[in-house]
Design a protein around this motif. Structure first.
Motif, PDB file in Angstrom:
ATOM      1  N   VAL A 130      20.949  86.586  40.180  1.00 26.38           N
ATOM      2  CA  VAL A 130      20.509  86.419  41.275  1.00 26.38           C
ATOM      3  C   VAL A 130      21.374  85.874  42.366  1.00 26.38           C
ATOM      4  O   VAL A 130      21.626  84.607  42.237  1.00 26.38           O
ATOM      5  N   VAL A 131      22.056  86.776  43.255  1.00 28.51           N
ATOM      6  CA  VAL A 131      22.892  86.069  44.263  1.00 28.51           C
ATOM      7  C   VAL A 131      22.247  85.513  45.723  1.00 28.51           C
ATOM      8  O   VAL A 131      21.647  86.314  46.159  1.00 28.51           O
ATOM      9  N   ALA A 132      22.424  84.343  45.900  1.00 30.90           N
ATOM     10  CA  ALA A 132      21.699  83.744  47.056  1.00 30.90           C
ATOM     11  C   ALA A 132      22.203  84.443  48.237  1.00 30.90           C
ATOM     12  O   ALA A 132      23.528  84.492  48.254  1.00 30.90           O
ATOM     13  N   ARG A 133      21.284  84.787  49.240  1.00 28.26           N
ATOM     14  CA  ARG A 133      21.942  85.308  50.420  1.00 28.26           C
ATOM     15  C   ARG A 133      22.381  84.203  51.430  1.00 28.26           C
ATOM     16  O   ARG A 133      21.764  83.180  51.479  1.00 28.26           O
ATOM     17  N   ASN A 134      23.475  84.619  52.099  1.00 26.51           N
ATOM     18  CA  ASN A 134      24.002  83.599  52.961  1.00 26.51           C
ATOM     19  C   ASN A 134      22.983  83.202  54.360  1.00 26.51           C
ATOM     20  O   ASN A 134      22.526  84.341  54.790  1.00 26.51           O
ATOM     21  N   GLU A 135      22.792  82.140  54.226  1.00 28.10           N
ATOM     22  CA  GLU A 135      21.989  81.900  55.621  1.00 28.10           C
ATOM     23  C   GLU A 135      22.603  82.424  57.000  1.00 28.10           C
ATOM     24  O   GLU A 135      23.872  82.226  57.080  1.00 28.10           O
ATOM     25  N   PRO A 136      21.876  82.908  57.663  1.00 28.92           N
ATOM     26  CA  PRO A 136      22.354  83.392  58.989  1.00 28.92           C
ATOM     27  C   PRO A 136      22.970  82.364  59.785  1.00 28.92           C
ATOM     28  O   PRO A 136      22.269  81.249  59.699  1.00 28.92           O
ATOM     29  N   PRO A 137      23.909  82.363  60.605  1.00 20.92           N
ATOM     30  CA  PRO A 137      24.458  81.328  61.194  1.00 20.92           C
ATOM     31  C   PRO A 137      23.541  80.983  62.286  1.00 20.92           C
ATOM     32  O   PRO A 137      22.808  81.598  62.853  1.00 20.92           O
ATOM     33  N   ALA A 138      23.497  79.725  62.683  1.00 20.27           N
ATOM     34  CA  ALA A 138      22.738  79.167  63.612  1.00 20.27           C
ATOM     35  C   ALA A 138      22.992  79.744  65.060  1.00 20.27           C
ATOM     36  O   ALA A 138      24.274  80.082  65.347  1.00 20.27           O
ATOM     37  N   LYS A 139      22.082  80.223  65.789  1.00 22.21           N
ATOM     38  CA  LYS A 139      21.961  81.081  66.885  1.00 22.21           C
ATOM     39  C   LYS A 139      22.814  79.902  68.101  1.00 22.21           C
ATOM     40  O   LYS A 139      22.206  78.889  68.233  1.00 22.21           O
ATOM     41  N   GLU A 140      23.611  80.419  68.774  1.00 17.02           N
ATOM     42  CA  GLU A 140      24.437  79.516  69.628  1.00 17.02           C
ATOM     43  C   GLU A 140      23.407  79.377  71.159  1.00 17.02           C
ATOM     44  O   GLU A 140      22.832  80.320  71.163  1.00 17.02           O
ATOM     45  N   LYS A 141      23.266  78.219  71.315  1.00 14.15           N
ATOM     46  CA  LYS A 141      22.409  77.926  72.660  1.00 14.15           C
ATOM     47  C   LYS A 141      23.458  78.177  73.788  1.00 14.15           C
ATOM     48  O   LYS A 141      24.326  78.114  73.928  1.00 14.15           O
ATOM     49  N   PRO A 142      22.771  79.284  74.429  1.00 14.31           N
ATOM     50  CA  PRO A 142      23.223  79.776  75.698  1.00 14.31           C
ATOM     51  C   PRO A 142      23.421  78.840  76.616  1.00 14.31           C
ATOM     52  O   PRO A 142      22.635  77.757  76.866  1.00 14.31           O
ATOM     53  N   ILE A 143      24.310  78.867  77.463  1.00  9.59           N
ATOM     54  CA  ILE A 143      24.705  77.856  78.870  1.00  9.59           C
ATOM     55  C   ILE A 143      23.503  78.271  79.793  1.00  9.59           C
ATOM     56  O   ILE A 143      23.488  79.355  80.234  1.00  9.59           O
ATOM     57  N   GLU A 144      22.890  77.466  80.383  1.00  9.46           N
ATOM     58  CA  GLU A 144      21.946  77.550  81.114  1.00  9.46           C
ATOM     59  C   GLU A 144      22.637  77.715  82.532  1.00  9.46           C
ATOM     60  O   GLU A 144      23.575  77.219  82.967  1.00  9.46           O
ATOM     61  N   GLY A 145      21.728  78.261  83.580  1.00  6.45           N
ATOM     62  CA  GLY A 145      22.184  78.449  84.877  1.00  6.45           C
ATOM     63  C   GLY A 145      22.034  79.528  85.530  1.00  6.45           C
ATOM     64  O   GLY A 145      21.378  80.617  84.836  1.00  6.45           O
ATOM     65  N   ASP A 146      22.116  79.905  86.845  1.00  8.14           N
ATOM     66  CA  ASP A 146      21.843  81.111  87.591  1.00  8.14           C
ATOM     67  C   ASP A 146      23.155  82.020  87.460  1.00  8.14           C
ATOM     68  O   ASP A 146      24.116  81.978  88.191  1.00  8.14           O
ATOM     69  N   TRP A 147      22.982  82.965  86.490  1.00  5.47           N
ATOM     70  CA  TRP A 147      24.141  84.017  86.196  1.00  5.47           C
ATOM     71  C   TRP A 147      24.381  84.964  86.955  1.00  5.47           C
ATOM     72  O   TRP A 147      25.067  85.792  87.181  1.00  5.47           O
ATOM     73  N   THR A 148      23.100  85.251  87.730  1.00 10.08           N
ATOM     74  CA  THR A 148      22.923  86.487  88.678  1.00 10.08           C
ATOM     75  C   THR A 148      22.407  85.853  90.003  1.00 10.08           C
ATOM     76  O   THR A 148      21.412  86.091  90.397  1.00 10.08           O
ATOM     77  N   PRO A 149      23.289  85.435  90.738  1.00 12.77           N
ATOM     78  CA  PRO A 149      22.648  84.852  92.001  1.00 12.77           C
ATOM     79  C   PRO A 149      22.331  85.920  92.969  1.00 12.77           C
ATOM     80  O   PRO A 149      22.900  87.058  92.884  1.00 12.77           O
TER      81      PRO A 149
END
Length: 307
Positions: A130-149
């Motif tokens: 049984v081959v252990a599955r690789n854990e999915p990479p940690a989700k990157e925290k998005p940069i906050e702010g008003d991207w669509t002013p």
């Protein structure tokens, strides 16, 4: 020959067992015996008769032979009967090996169908690790702010907050694109590579001159945008498969774009001439679009370099 001569069946009984006409059985029984040389060849050939004999009781030999596609010569039958004196377990391994190699016909497969593995042997399949599955990479925290002013010229966040524009002396912060650290031409460079490096050097000289201007207007900033766009194209042509060499140049271009964006934003904020304000807002919007494009390209290049 097996059914009539060895088993003592009548021609009628043999014909019934074989599903043949009686005349066919009688004719074949009356046929002359095979030549001694043919018998010798048959005795040494991996026959369909020998293998059933090796794994079946003596009384079942005729029935097993009747399932084959042809009758066995008497010499083969004698060999088959003698094979019973050999260790039966060993013959079973031989029979299984020959069957797996495709050397026998359907009749032998049917004759061996009732055989099982020798005592003490298990045919359970080997356990699959049984081959252990690789854990999915940690989700990157998005940069906050008003991207669509909603308003043109409003601030838009940056994907590279660590690349900050200096308060002054942009040439010191960007030695590559300002010409302070000019690109070198190697002796091994082909003519096409020398042309690309010459273009890149000209862009650096022009950007350095533009940076030195004290008065900056709309034409100045648009010339900067055009020059930086062409520089990115030249870098891609020069190092198509060496993304890591392009990244430092693009990081400096991003710093330069942020520097210009900050200057125009400050000008718009401090402007008291209503006629100049709309022009400055359009210039600011152009610089913001260009900066976002540079950041998208830098993200793509960094992702390729990481592979």
């Amino acid at each position: 020959m097996v059914l009539c001569d060895l088993e003592g069946l009548t021609h009628a009984d043999a014909a019934k067992a074989l599903g043949w006409p009686v005349g066919t059985v009688s004719g074949r029984s009356a046929a002359p015996a095979p030549a001694p040389r043919a018998l010798a060849r048959a005795a040494w050939r991996p026959s369909a008769a020998a293998l059933p004999a090796a794994v079946c009781p003596a009384r079942l030999i005729p029935n097993a032979l009747s399932l084959t596609t042809r009758a066995a010569p008497p010499a083969v039958v004698t060999l088959a009967e003698g094979a019973l004196a050999v260790n039966v377990t060993a013959w079973k391994y031989v029979a299984v090996w020959v069957i797996s190699a495709g050397a026998v016909g359907t009749g032998v497969a049917l004759a061996l169908g009732t055989g099982g593995p020798p005592a003490g042997r298990t045919d359970a399949p080997a356990a699959v690790p049984v081959v252990a599955r690789n854990e999915p990479p940690a989700k990157e925290k998005p940069i906050e702010g008003d991207w669509t002013p909603k308003e043109l010229g409003s601030p838009v966040p940056t994907a590279f907050p660590n690349l900050k524009a200096p308060d002054d002396n942009l040439a010191e912060a960007c030695p590559l694109i300002s010409g302070k650290k000019p690109i070198a031409v190697a002796d091994t460079d082909a003519t096409a590579q020398r042309l690309l490096k010459a273009r890149i050097n000209q862009y650096g000289l022009l950007l350095a001159r533009l940076m030195s201007f004290a008065y900056k207007n709309d034409t100045y900033y648009r010339e900067q945008i055009q020059c930086q766009t062409e520089l990115i194209g030249a870098l891609t042509e020069l190092w198509p498969n060496e993304v890591d060499k392009r990244i430092p140049w693009l990081e400096e271009l991003l710093i330069s774009t942020k520097f210009n964006e900050n200057l125009v934003r400050q000008t718009v904020k401090e402007s008291r001439d209503p006629r100049a304000s709309p022009v400055n807002v359009l210039t600011l919007a152009a610089l913001t679009r260009h900066r976002l494009w540079v950041e998208s390209t830098l993200l793509l290049w960094k992702a390729k370099a990481a592979k």
